[in-house]
Design a protein around this motif. Structure first.
Motif, PDB file in Angstrom:
ATOM      1  N   PRO A   1      -2.526  28.258  13.735  1.00 14.54           N
ATOM      2  CA  PRO A   1      -3.322  28.481  12.526  1.00 14.54           C
ATOM      3  C   PRO A   1      -3.162  29.880  11.938  1.00 14.54           C
ATOM      4  O   PRO A   1      -3.603  30.102  10.826  1.00 14.54           O
ATOM      5  CB  PRO A   1      -4.757  28.291  13.032  1.00 14.54           C
ATOM      6  CG  PRO A   1      -4.719  28.728  14.457  1.00 14.54           C
ATOM      7  CD  PRO A   1      -3.319  28.456  14.960  1.00 14.54           C
TER       8      PRO A   1
ATOM      9  N   PRO B   1      -5.715  31.818  20.625  1.00 15.45           N
ATOM     10  CA  PRO B   1      -6.885  31.255  19.939  1.00 15.45           C
ATOM     11  C   PRO B   1      -8.056  30.983  20.896  1.00 15.45           C
ATOM     12  O   PRO B   1      -9.208  31.219  20.534  1.00 15.45           O
ATOM     13  CB  PRO B   1      -6.343  29.956  19.337  1.00 15.45           C
ATOM     14  CG  PRO B   1      -4.895  30.244  19.103  1.00 15.45           C
ATOM     15  CD  PRO B   1      -4.465  31.146  20.241  1.00 15.45           C
TER      16      PRO B   1
ATOM     17  N   LEU C   1     -10.311  34.044  21.397  1.00 10.58           N
ATOM     18  CA  LEU C   1     -10.985  34.675  20.262  1.00 10.58           C
ATOM     19  C   LEU C   1     -12.496  34.469  20.368  1.00 10.58           C
ATOM     20  O   LEU C   1     -12.982  33.736  21.238  1.00 10.58           O
ATOM     21  CB  LEU C   1     -10.460  34.091  18.939  1.00 10.58           C
ATOM     22  CG  LEU C   1      -9.010  34.460  18.609  1.00 10.58           C
ATOM     23  CD1 LEU C   1      -8.534  33.675  17.397  1.00 10.58           C
ATOM     24  CD2 LEU C   1      -8.883  35.973  18.338  1.00 10.58           C
ATOM     25  N   TYR C   2     -13.230  35.122  19.446  1.00 10.24           N
ATOM     26  CA  TYR C   2     -14.686  35.012  19.440  1.00 10.24           C
ATOM     27  C   TYR C   2     -15.126  34.038  18.350  1.00 10.24           C
ATOM     28  O   TYR C   2     -15.942  33.166  18.576  1.00 10.24           O
ATOM     29  CB  TYR C   2     -15.289  36.395  19.202  1.00 10.24           C
ATOM     30  CG  TYR C   2     -16.684  36.563  19.736  1.00 10.24           C
ATOM     31  CD1 TYR C   2     -16.973  36.319  21.074  1.00 10.24           C
ATOM     32  CD2 TYR C   2     -17.734  36.983  18.908  1.00 10.24           C
ATOM     33  CE1 TYR C   2     -18.259  36.483  21.565  1.00 10.24           C
ATOM     34  CE2 TYR C   2     -19.019  37.148  19.404  1.00 10.24           C
ATOM     35  CZ  TYR C   2     -19.267  36.896  20.728  1.00 10.24           C
ATOM     36  OH  TYR C   2     -20.546  37.062  21.215  1.00 10.24           O
ATOM     37  N   ARG C   3     -14.564  34.256  17.166  1.00 13.57           N
ATOM     38  CA  ARG C   3     -14.836  33.336  16.065  1.00 13.57           C
ATOM     39  C   ARG C   3     -13.565  33.149  15.252  1.00 13.57           C
ATOM     40  O   ARG C   3     -12.645  33.970  15.295  1.00 13.57           O
ATOM     41  CB  ARG C   3     -15.936  33.872  15.119  1.00 13.57           C
ATOM     42  CG  ARG C   3     -17.301  34.054  15.766  1.00 13.57           C
ATOM     43  CD  ARG C   3     -18.345  34.464  14.721  1.00 13.57           C
ATOM     44  NE  ARG C   3     -19.627  34.778  15.316  1.00 13.57           N
ATOM     45  CZ  ARG C   3     -20.011  35.998  15.710  1.00 13.57           C
ATOM     46  NH1 ARG C   3     -19.184  37.015  15.547  1.00 13.57           N
ATOM     47  NH2 ARG C   3     -21.187  36.191  16.239  1.00 13.57           N
ATOM     48  N   VAL C   4     -13.541  32.063  14.483  1.00  9.97           N
ATOM     49  CA  VAL C   4     -12.435  31.770  13.575  1.00  9.97           C
ATOM     50  C   VAL C   4     -13.059  31.463  12.219  1.00  9.97           C
ATOM     51  O   VAL C   4     -14.087  30.783  12.152  1.00  9.97           O
ATOM     52  CB  VAL C   4     -11.634  30.553  14.079  1.00  9.97           C
ATOM     53  CG1 VAL C   4     -10.562  30.165  13.088  1.00  9.97           C
ATOM     54  CG2 VAL C   4     -11.036  30.850  15.446  1.00  9.97           C
ATOM     55  N   PHE C   5     -12.469  31.967  11.135  1.00 11.55           N
ATOM     56  CA  PHE C   5     -13.020  31.747   9.803  1.00 11.55           C
ATOM     57  C   PHE C   5     -11.987  31.106   8.891  1.00 11.55           C
ATOM     58  O   PHE C   5     -10.780  31.140   9.179  1.00 11.55           O
ATOM     59  CB  PHE C   5     -13.486  33.073   9.197  1.00 11.55           C
ATOM     60  CG  PHE C   5     -14.595  33.710   9.981  1.00 11.55           C
ATOM     61  CD1 PHE C   5     -15.911  33.348   9.768  1.00 11.55           C
ATOM     62  CD2 PHE C   5     -14.321  34.650  10.974  1.00 11.55           C
ATOM     63  CE1 PHE C   5     -16.933  33.911  10.512  1.00 11.55           C
ATOM     64  CE2 PHE C   5     -15.338  35.212  11.716  1.00 11.55           C
ATOM     65  CZ  PHE C   5     -16.645  34.845  11.488  1.00 11.55           C
ATOM     66  N   ALA C   6     -12.461  30.527   7.788  1.00 12.34           N
ATOM     67  CA  ALA C   6     -11.575  29.952   6.782  1.00 12.34           C
ATOM     68  C   ALA C   6     -11.976  30.507   5.421  1.00 12.34           C
ATOM     69  O   ALA C   6     -13.046  30.198   4.905  1.00 12.34           O
ATOM     70  CB  ALA C   6     -11.684  28.428   6.779  1.00 12.34           C
TER      71      ALA C   6
ATOM     72  N   TYR D   1      -6.852  31.290   7.273  1.00  9.44           N
ATOM     73  CA  TYR D   1      -7.661  31.368   8.476  1.00  9.44           C
ATOM     74  C   TYR D   1      -7.672  32.799   9.006  1.00  9.44           C
ATOM     75  O   TYR D   1      -6.618  33.443   9.076  1.00  9.44           O
ATOM     76  CB  TYR D   1      -7.163  30.364   9.520  1.00  9.44           C
ATOM     77  CG  TYR D   1      -7.359  28.947   9.019  1.00  9.44           C
ATOM     78  CD1 TYR D   1      -8.623  28.392   8.962  1.00  9.44           C
ATOM     79  CD2 TYR D   1      -6.285  28.189   8.533  1.00  9.44           C
ATOM     80  CE1 TYR D   1      -8.836  27.120   8.447  1.00  9.44           C
ATOM     81  CE2 TYR D   1      -6.494  26.916   8.018  1.00  9.44           C
ATOM     82  CZ  TYR D   1      -7.768  26.384   7.976  1.00  9.44           C
ATOM     83  OH  TYR D   1      -7.984  25.127   7.465  1.00  9.44           O
TER      84      TYR D   1
ATOM     85  N   PHE E   1     -17.948  29.575   6.989  1.00 17.05           N
ATOM     86  CA  PHE E   1     -16.531  29.599   6.630  1.00 17.05           C
ATOM     87  C   PHE E   1     -15.970  31.031   6.587  1.00 17.05           C
ATOM     88  O   PHE E   1     -15.030  31.339   7.271  1.00 17.05           O
ATOM     89  CB  PHE E   1     -16.255  28.889   5.293  1.00 17.05           C
ATOM     90  CG  PHE E   1     -16.071  27.408   5.446  1.00 17.05           C
ATOM     91  CD1 PHE E   1     -17.138  26.596   5.793  1.00 17.05           C
ATOM     92  CD2 PHE E   1     -14.837  26.811   5.274  1.00 17.05           C
ATOM     93  CE1 PHE E   1     -16.979  25.224   5.976  1.00 17.05           C
ATOM     94  CE2 PHE E   1     -14.657  25.432   5.447  1.00 17.05           C
ATOM     95  CZ  PHE E   1     -15.729  24.647   5.795  1.00 17.05           C
TER      96      PHE E   1
END
Lengths: 407, 407
Positions: B76, B85, B88-93, B99, B134
């Motif tokens: 991503p 991935p 990680l702590y958080r993923v955003f869009a 991403y 997001f």
């Protein structure tokens, strides 16, 4: 870690009771010392005397339905918190508004146990569709995921197509949110031809999960388990792979009481869920949630040993307007309390020729004095009421103290 | 802590350069070792040779506008991240979708420095009106507040009346979000007669803050300072109480380059903001933000010693369609590069009798060979173009490489 989040889940009932009631006096003392509301409410209570369920059952109840009034009188938390506002981590506003505190510390809401039971393990990406704005739902599940070492996509609510796109692109292992929104997202992914096969587990809350919805989600590839949590308490109980009721969380003491009272009902009978929390920041003692449930007999086949709840069975607040006057469940309890021969009672309200008529149905051994009970009704409720006797066990077990048949 | 978040803010330019360029080779080596995209992009670069601005300026640029393509090719994160991935702590869009990763660690986005400069101190409640869903805006400011020991009300976007009510009830010390939404909330509070006097400071971002808006917020009791941050980089620069430009963050190296190129412009000239980050999880090297700005001469009166940016001065991507063909800023730079006599150039597009006409205005010492330049334009752009000469310094300093006058 194996099937269980920790060893607390499989200890014996005696060990659990010894642990929780061993810590309860200190928690009550803490609440009295730090939270002005509990200092007043429990002024006459000696914490050291509260060493078991029977003593706990004598303590006064704090009703969620009164929180707004408490908070208005003493903003922002009604004096129920033990931590200074400036030392909190987050503050939330639930509809009402009711303001909810969050203190510092890992998995403050204790939701990790529910996520673990739903199959989440370190490294699993959580697609989190609870709202992060105003209400604590989003943070509850995010902090739980982080406690397990799971990264989080803070998806929030709305934007169905973008949600489906993110599932396809980010390939989350699981979902948290309402079950109906999960179905909406997965159906959108199907419609768009987008892959959602990574998403195989979910921990849901916030609405009833009925078998058809659970089945539809299973058909879409997702095993869905429920968590029962509130913005005041965090986790109360959670479903496990046994799918046989909701196991009570290890961090709280749950009682089921007659709605409108603080009196525990026999195991199996439907009543209001009352929770005593060991949270240091928000040390609520005998907090009446307003939710109805019942204790399930026996132990969960999954191996967890704590008592189980049947799940959400409706709202406990049955306050009803009759002939222009409010009648509260606690008034029904008051009538019952003055007549020791009554085992159980249910006030039924009906329309007869456009007039409200109320009848107190009572379970009693042998005959009782109907006129005496009717006099008590008049005295307590300021309204006339009929009385009708039934044999023990004849009234339905649905937690209803006042049944409104007028609609 | 006093006026400054830490001692980094007041060190000498030499100390700062020695620190940042001393750490740069290891960061480039880290990016090459852990992020496949940078392994390819910087394959021929010896990290140990990048010890100053001149060497850095020779490294290839990574454009934000190409991120979607990179991420689509290698989901991503396009191979730009150095952390798995699952770690990680958080993923955003972000819209695109692009991403964005967030790693573990306190104040990962480095926004605390901006909040501190805006006056936030331990115990101050932050009313945070960036979205948590997001996009990373909400989390950026929340994690910064937590780094300062400030509790947060995660208010998010929308619900103006509830926002105003929460301000009155929770009495936040300050606000983060867009400045226009702050004005909307405060005006709603005024309209309802609700107290907002606790809210006296704000750290805003996400839109231009023009003097009339800043003045209106001042009249409503709030001192507003700006932070310049992006979802890829976190904090880039921040305003201080001096309100004299935005001081560059201590955790990045900022260059201002000719749009479409990686060539630094002289100090004071408007160009594209290029950032090299020391973030271990997302080690972007010479990342072209697409934003225009310029370096302000001199030092901030507040005492901070880092270079300052003038603020956001528009978008750098000036790709324009001329006679049905795209012309990119990098093509203009290509033309300029082939004629050493040109100091600066600006392609102006106009309508003449319903036809597109383009003219390359060039600054040059003495006369140049107009026909040779016109031939190069034809060869590079596949389009005819006129050439017009100007003395040095005659072209406007606004970062425009292509100016479209047809509208």
């Amino acid at each position: 870690m194996g099937d269980f989040y920790d060893q607390l889940e499989t200890r014996s009932a005696d060990q659990r009771a010894a642990d929780l009631f061993g810590r309860l006096p200190a928690q009550i003392a803490h609440a009295k010392a730090r939270a002005p509301f509990f200092a007043r409410l429990l002024a006459d209570i000696d914490p050291d005397g509260v060493t078991g369920p029977a003593q706990l059952a004598k303590l006064p109840v704090t009703r969620k339905s009164d929180l707004t009034d408490h908070q208005t009188a003493q903003p922002p938390f009604g004096g129920l918190t033990a931590t200074l506002p400036s030392d909190l981590y987050r503050v939330f506003a639930s509809p009402g508004p009711i303001y909810d505190p969050e203190g510092k510390g890992k998995d403050w809401w204790r939701i990790a146990r529910a996520l673990y039971a739903a199959g989440f393990r370190q490294g699993d990406l959580l697609h989190n569709c609870f709202s992060y704005h105003f209400t604590p739902g989003g943070v509850m599940f995010e902090t739980a995921a982080h406690a397990l070492g799971c990264p989080v996509f803070p998806a929030g609510i709305g934007n169905t197509e973008l949600q489906a796109r993110a599932v396809a692109d980010l390939k989350p292992a699981g979902y948290s949110g309402t079950p109906s929104f999960l179905k909406t997202i997965l159906e959108k992914a199907e419609e768009m031809g987008w892959d959602h096969s990574s998403l195989t587990k979910a921990c849901v809350s916030g609405e009833a999960l009925l078998p058809p919805l659970r089945g539809a989600l299973k058909d879409l590839g997702v095993d869905v388990l429920q968590a029962y949590a509130t913005a005041d308490l965090g986790l109360i109980a959670y479903e496990t792979k046994a799918m046989a009721g909701l196991v009570v969380d290890e961090g709280v003491i749950v009682e089921i009481v007659r709605p409108g009272t603080g009196d525990p009902v026999p195991d199996g009978e439907v009543g209001e869920v009352l929770v005593t929390s060991f949270n240091p920041d928000y040390p609520v003692i005998r907090f009446a949630t307003g939710d109805l449930s019942a204790v399930l007999a026996g132990q969960s086949p999954c191996g967890r040993t704590n008592i189980r709840l049947k799940g959400w069975m409706g709202r406990a607040d049955q306050t009803t307007k009759i002939k222009g006057m409010f009648v509260h469940p606690r008034q029904v309890a008051d009538v019952v309390g003055r007549h020791p021969g009554i085992i159980r009672a249910r006030l039924v309200v009906e329309k007869e020729a456009d007039a409200d008529v109320m009848t107190l149905h009572v379970e009693a051994d042998g005959a009782g004095d109907g006129q005496a009970i009717a006099d008590t009704i008049q005295s307590v409720c300021k309204l006339k009421g009929r009385v009708q006797f039934h044999p023990p066990g004849a009234l339905p077990n649905d937690g209803k103290v006042i049944e409104d048949k007028r609609a």
